[in-house]
Design an enzyme around this catalytic site. Structure first.
Site, PDB file in Angstrom:
ATOM      1  N   ARG A   1       0.733   5.329  16.542  1.00 52.57           N
ATOM      2  CA  ARG A   1       0.787   6.702  16.052  1.00 52.57           C
ATOM      3  C   ARG A   1       0.071   7.646  17.004  1.00 52.57           C
ATOM      4  NH1 ARG A   1      -2.254   5.069  10.328  1.00 52.57           N
ATOM      5  NH2 ARG A   1      -3.843   3.809  11.286  1.00 52.57           N
TER       6      ARG A   1
ATOM      7  N   ARG B   1       0.819  -1.216   0.000  1.00 52.97           N
ATOM      8  CA  ARG B   1       0.000   0.000   0.000  1.00 52.97           C
ATOM      9  C   ARG B   1       0.850   1.262   0.000  1.00 52.97           C
ATOM     10  NH1 ARG B   1      -5.095  -0.120   2.659  1.00 52.97           N
ATOM     11  NH2 ARG B   1      -4.633   1.748   3.852  1.00 52.97           N
TER      12      ARG B   1
ATOM     13  N   TYR C   1      -9.632  -5.278   3.425  1.00 52.92           N
ATOM     14  CA  TYR C   1      -8.968  -4.082   3.934  1.00 52.92           C
ATOM     15  C   TYR C   1      -9.297  -2.918   2.987  1.00 52.92           C
ATOM     16  CZ  TYR C   1      -4.640  -1.962   6.007  1.00 52.92           C
ATOM     17  OH  TYR C   1      -3.718  -1.194   6.654  1.00 52.92           O
TER      18      TYR C   1
ATOM     19  N   ARG D   1       9.336   6.072  -3.509  1.00 53.56           N
ATOM     20  CA  ARG D   1       9.658   6.871  -4.702  1.00 53.56           C
ATOM     21  C   ARG D   1      10.965   7.639  -4.567  1.00 53.56           C
ATOM     22  NH1 ARG D   1       5.262  10.391  -2.226  1.00 53.56           N
ATOM     23  NH2 ARG D   1       3.558   9.247  -3.168  1.00 53.56           N
TER      24      ARG D   1
ATOM     25  N   ASP E   1     -10.320   0.799   1.682  1.00 54.83           N
ATOM     26  CA  ASP E   1     -10.334   2.214   2.035  1.00 54.83           C
ATOM     27  C   ASP E   1     -11.715   2.776   1.704  1.00 54.83           C
ATOM     28  OD1 ASP E   1      -7.835   2.711   3.146  1.00 54.83           O
ATOM     29  OD2 ASP E   1      -6.877   2.752   1.182  1.00 54.83           O
TER      30      ASP E   1
ATOM     31  N   GLU F   1      -2.966   5.813  19.287  1.00 53.63           N
ATOM     32  CA  GLU F   1      -3.598   4.610  18.740  1.00 53.63           C
ATOM     33  C   GLU F   1      -2.806   3.375  19.171  1.00 53.63           C
ATOM     34  OE1 GLU F   1      -4.802   5.253  14.643  1.00 53.63           O
ATOM     35  OE2 GLU F   1      -4.393   3.146  14.217  1.00 53.63           O
TER      36      GLU F   1
ATOM     37  N   ARG G   1      -7.798  -7.603  13.877  1.00 53.47           N
ATOM     38  CA  ARG G   1      -6.943  -6.866  14.796  1.00 53.47           C
ATOM     39  C   ARG G   1      -7.761  -5.700  15.309  1.00 53.47           C
ATOM     40  NH1 ARG G   1      -3.046  -7.903  18.168  1.00 53.47           N
ATOM     41  NH2 ARG G   1      -1.482  -6.253  18.299  1.00 53.47           N
TER      42      ARG G   1
HETATM   43  P1  FAD Z   1     -17.894   0.354   9.172  1.00 54.74           P
HETATM   44  O1  FAD Z   1     -17.481   1.771   9.210  1.00 54.74           O
HETATM   45  O2  FAD Z   1     -17.193  -0.610  10.078  1.00 54.74           O
HETATM   46  O3  FAD Z   1     -19.463   0.282   9.436  1.00 54.74           O
HETATM   47  C1  FAD Z   1     -20.127  -0.888   9.805  1.00 54.74           C
HETATM   48  C2  FAD Z   1     -21.202  -0.502  10.806  1.00 54.74           C
HETATM   49  O4  FAD Z   1     -22.007  -1.642  11.092  1.00 54.74           O
HETATM   50  C3  FAD Z   1     -20.633  -0.030  12.143  1.00 54.74           C
HETATM   51  O5  FAD Z   1     -21.132   1.243  12.473  1.00 54.74           O
HETATM   52  C4  FAD Z   1     -21.075  -1.094  13.132  1.00 54.74           C
HETATM   53  O6  FAD Z   1     -21.373  -0.563  14.414  1.00 54.74           O
HETATM   54  C5  FAD Z   1     -22.342  -1.624  12.453  1.00 54.74           C
HETATM   55  N1  FAD Z   1     -22.670  -2.992  12.861  1.00 54.74           N
HETATM   56  C6  FAD Z   1     -21.868  -4.072  12.823  1.00 54.74           C
HETATM   57  N2  FAD Z   1     -22.526  -5.146  13.298  1.00 54.74           N
HETATM   58  C7  FAD Z   1     -23.770  -4.720  13.639  1.00 54.74           C
HETATM   59  C8  FAD Z   1     -24.905  -5.351  14.222  1.00 54.74           C
HETATM   60  N3  FAD Z   1     -24.867  -6.656  14.552  1.00 54.74           N
HETATM   61  N4  FAD Z   1     -26.020  -4.626  14.443  1.00 54.74           N
HETATM   62  C9  FAD Z   1     -26.054  -3.302  14.144  1.00 54.74           C
HETATM   63  N5  FAD Z   1     -24.997  -2.660  13.606  1.00 54.74           N
HETATM   64  C10 FAD Z   1     -23.863  -3.343  13.354  1.00 54.74           C
HETATM   65  N6  FAD Z   1      -9.922   4.563   4.776  1.00 54.74           N
HETATM   66  C11 FAD Z   1      -9.465   5.567   3.997  1.00 54.74           C
HETATM   67  O7  FAD Z   1      -9.911   5.703   2.845  1.00 54.74           O
HETATM   68  N7  FAD Z   1      -8.531   6.465   4.459  1.00 54.74           N
HETATM   69  C12 FAD Z   1      -8.009   6.383   5.718  1.00 54.74           C
HETATM   70  O8  FAD Z   1      -7.169   7.210   6.101  1.00 54.74           O
HETATM   71  C13 FAD Z   1      -8.473   5.325   6.561  1.00 54.74           C
HETATM   72  N8  FAD Z   1      -7.968   5.194   7.800  1.00 54.74           N
HETATM   73  C14 FAD Z   1      -8.439   4.184   8.604  1.00 54.74           C
HETATM   74  C15 FAD Z   1      -7.921   4.090   9.896  1.00 54.74           C
HETATM   75  C16 FAD Z   1      -8.376   3.096  10.741  1.00 54.74           C
HETATM   76  C17 FAD Z   1      -7.822   3.011  12.141  1.00 54.74           C
HETATM   77  C18 FAD Z   1      -9.347   2.151  10.276  1.00 54.74           C
HETATM   78  C19 FAD Z   1      -9.831   1.052  11.170  1.00 54.74           C
HETATM   79  C20 FAD Z   1      -9.852   2.241   8.987  1.00 54.74           C
HETATM   80  C21 FAD Z   1      -9.411   3.250   8.138  1.00 54.74           C
HETATM   81  N9  FAD Z   1      -9.920   3.405   6.850  1.00 54.74           N
HETATM   82  C22 FAD Z   1      -9.448   4.423   6.040  1.00 54.74           C
HETATM   83  C23 FAD Z   1     -10.965   2.491   6.305  1.00 54.74           C
HETATM   84  C24 FAD Z   1     -12.389   3.019   6.523  1.00 54.74           C
HETATM   85  O9  FAD Z   1     -12.637   3.162   7.902  1.00 54.74           O
HETATM   86  C25 FAD Z   1     -13.375   2.033   5.908  1.00 54.74           C
HETATM   87  O10 FAD Z   1     -13.116   1.858   4.535  1.00 54.74           O
HETATM   88  C26 FAD Z   1     -14.852   2.405   6.056  1.00 54.74           C
HETATM   89  O11 FAD Z   1     -15.153   3.005   7.274  1.00 54.74           O
HETATM   90  C27 FAD Z   1     -15.676   1.148   5.886  1.00 54.74           C
HETATM   91  O12 FAD Z   1     -17.057   1.428   5.960  1.00 54.74           O
HETATM   92  P2  FAD Z   1     -18.078   0.225   6.231  1.00 54.74           P
HETATM   93  O13 FAD Z   1     -19.437   0.807   6.146  1.00 54.74           O
HETATM   94  O14 FAD Z   1     -17.733  -0.920   5.376  1.00 54.74           O
HETATM   95  O15 FAD Z   1     -17.731  -0.274   7.714  1.00 54.74           O
HETATM   96  N1  UDP Z   2       3.816   0.586   7.960  1.00 56.75           N
HETATM   97  C1  UDP Z   2       5.069   0.573   8.531  1.00 56.75           C
HETATM   98  N2  UDP Z   2       5.577   1.719   9.053  1.00 56.75           N
HETATM   99  C2  UDP Z   2       4.898   2.884   9.047  1.00 56.75           C
HETATM  100  C3  UDP Z   2       3.615   2.905   8.461  1.00 56.75           C
HETATM  101  C4  UDP Z   2       3.093   1.734   7.932  1.00 56.75           C
HETATM  102  O1  UDP Z   2       5.705  -0.462   8.571  1.00 56.75           O
HETATM  103  O2  UDP Z   2       5.420   3.899   9.557  1.00 56.75           O
HETATM  104  C5  UDP Z   2       3.271  -0.684   7.421  1.00 56.75           C
HETATM  105  C6  UDP Z   2       2.466  -1.455   8.472  1.00 56.75           C
HETATM  106  O3  UDP Z   2       2.671  -2.832   8.255  1.00 56.75           O
HETATM  107  C7  UDP Z   2       1.043  -1.071   8.149  1.00 56.75           C
HETATM  108  C8  UDP Z   2       1.100  -0.997   6.615  1.00 56.75           C
HETATM  109  O4  UDP Z   2       2.405  -0.440   6.337  1.00 56.75           O
HETATM  110  O5  UDP Z   2       0.120  -2.027   8.615  1.00 56.75           O
HETATM  111  C9  UDP Z   2       0.020  -0.141   5.971  1.00 56.75           C
HETATM  112  O6  UDP Z   2       0.126   1.172   6.482  1.00 56.75           O
HETATM  113  P1  UDP Z   2      -1.058   2.204   6.392  1.00 56.75           P
HETATM  114  O7  UDP Z   2      -0.574   3.504   6.898  1.00 56.75           O
HETATM  115  O8  UDP Z   2      -1.626   2.144   5.023  1.00 56.75           O
HETATM  116  O9  UDP Z   2      -2.061   1.564   7.434  1.00 56.75           O
HETATM  117  P2  UDP Z   2      -3.521   1.975   7.943  1.00 56.75           P
HETATM  118  O10 UDP Z   2      -3.653   3.465   7.793  1.00 56.75           O
HETATM  119  O11 UDP Z   2      -4.476   1.192   7.114  1.00 56.75           O
HETATM  120  O12 UDP Z   2      -3.492   1.533   9.362  1.00 56.75           O
END
Ligand code: FAD
Ligand code: UDP
Length: 379
Positions: free
Chosen positions: A285, A177, A360, A181, A362, A312, A254
């Protein structure tokens, strides 16, 4: 009677409900959390929009998805450029000429390439001596791409605490991901469009759901039969293994723990995202939320003497915890396939989103998938 019962008010559920509603369908959205938005939920604290479930930066090269999101909010010009802290050293991310200069003092792409090539060859040689020709795990992938110095300082510790496993036991795709560069470009993403919605993500979800009935703090599994009877079809965005009562076993996730604090300073770390890449620091982070939306000039600078930070911490997942990251290794993907085969046979249930597809994804990928799914449905 509703046309659709949508389980989950996250991004997938909200896009589906919005478009189905526009096509004249009646939807009921439920979520077990007390708020909409799923993991992209933001809430205001001391005048700053806080990303409650970790940093969320919208980025995409998909113009239709970008235009779609911009129809709900204006996006600012935020560009993600995290800084990595390893012990007392600071490095720019993603891996680029700034990082290489900070590591080795090299100044030109040619010098950097020479440095990395030497270390890559060492890694390839070591793999060949074990009869390995292609990187088969995250450790091998990272060593072949970036060499030992980058792997040891910026990847190994971060990855092993993030995933709770040795890097040699993780799939290679996780690290693919990240851009790598030979230019002085600290932009974490290669995508054409990037930004943070003005006013936070929750406003977008509120708009998407403004014509839909929403019931919060409502767990589908508490009254599965009663709720299912309310609609012709079910859109399920929760965990697919839970939906099938774990009949083939549990998918692995996780989890994370977020620790948020308000501090009496206007600028704690000078950047939205600082990664702590050594294993010994228990968090991966620190996010300083103000830097997602306020940039420099006094009119846009936000509160002068308060800031909000979130640490986090990676955490093991067990039932009842939040499943943030699917662990897409071979064993789990194999198990997911069994659930997917069951899902394919359903004619009244649609599965979508990060948990239900065990991917996974976005945000932009979730929006694309949700639009395709709802368009198929309403056509
Ligand atoms: P979710 O947001 O998980 O929504 C699912 C919903 O279903 C939840 O609200 C949950 O409560 C509900 N639910 C589950 N089971 C039940 C049940 N039994 N009854 C009622 N409700 C239920 N993407 C990016 O593009 N850029 C980023 O920088 C980025 N950073 C991230 C950082 C973190 C720490 C994480 C975890 C994800 C990140 N993502 C990022 C990914 C992004 O969060 C997801 O792509 C997006 O939120 C997924 O939407 P979703 O609707 O599939 O899931
Ligand atoms: N990663 C790393 N060092 C960093 C940032 C990311 O090794 O400083 C690795 C790590 O394995 C991580 C993966 O790159 O799970 C993807 O990083 P990203 O920032 O895309 O993760 P997310 O925002 O989805 O947690």
């Amino acid at each position: 009677m509703y046309d659709y019962l949508i389980v989950g008010a996250g991004l997938f559920g909200a896009v589906f409900a919005c478009e189905a509603g526009r096509a004249g369908k009646r939807c009921l959205v439920i979520d077990k959390r007390p708020h909409v938005g799923g993991n992209i939920y933001t809430e205001e604290i001391v005048g700053i929009n806080v990303h409650k479930y970790g940093a969320h930066i919208f980025h995409t090269s998909d113009k239709a998805v970008w235009d779609y999101m911009n129809s709900f909010a204006e996006f600012n010009r935020y560009t993600n450029s995290p800084v990595a802290r390893y012990k007392d050293e600071l490095y720019n991310l993603p891996f680029n000429m700034n990082t290489f200069h900070e590591l080795w003092g090299v100044r030109t792409p040619e010098e950097a390439a020479r440095m990395i090539e030497g270390q890559r060859l060492e890694a390839l040689e070591e793999m060949r001596s074990r009869g390995v020709t292609e990187p088969g795990n995250l450790k091998e992938q990272a060593l072949c791409l970036a060499g030992r110095d980058i792997y040891e300082k910026l990847i190994e510790g971060y990855t092993e605490k993030q995933w709770g496993r040795r890097a040699s036991e993780l799939p290679a795709f996780i690290i693919k991901r990240l851009p790598f560069r030979f230019t002085y470009d600290n932009n974490y993403f290669n995508d054409r469009y990037q930004g943070i919605p003005e006013g936070g993500y929750t406003g977008i979800i509120d708009k998407m759901l403004e014509r839909t009935e929403v019931r919060l703090s409502t767990d589908f599994f508490r009254d599965r039969e009663g709720l299912s009877e309310l609609a012709d079809k079910l859109v399920f965005t929760g965990m697919i293994d839970e939906f099938y009562d774990y009949r083939f076993g549990e998918l692995e996730y996780r989890s994370l723990r977020f620790e948020t604090e308000v501090l009496d300073t206007g600028n704690f770390q000078g950047n939205a995202v600082v990664n702590y890449t050594e294993y010994e620091v228990p968090y991966t982070r620190i996010i300083e939320h103000r830097h997602f939306e306020f940039f420099g000039s006094s009119s846009e600078a936000g509160p002068a003497d308060r800031t909000v930070i979130t640490k986090e911490y990676p955490a093991p997942f067990k039932r009842g915890e939040e499943p943030y990251y699917p662990v897409n290794d071979e064993a789990n993907n194999g198990l997911y396939e069994k659930y997917r085969e069951l899902a394919e046979r359903e004619d009244r249930v649609i599965f979508g989103g990060r948990l239900s597809e065990y991917k996974y994804y976005d945000m932009h990928q979730v929006v694309r998938k949700a639009l395709e799914c709802v368009n198929r449905e309403i056509r």
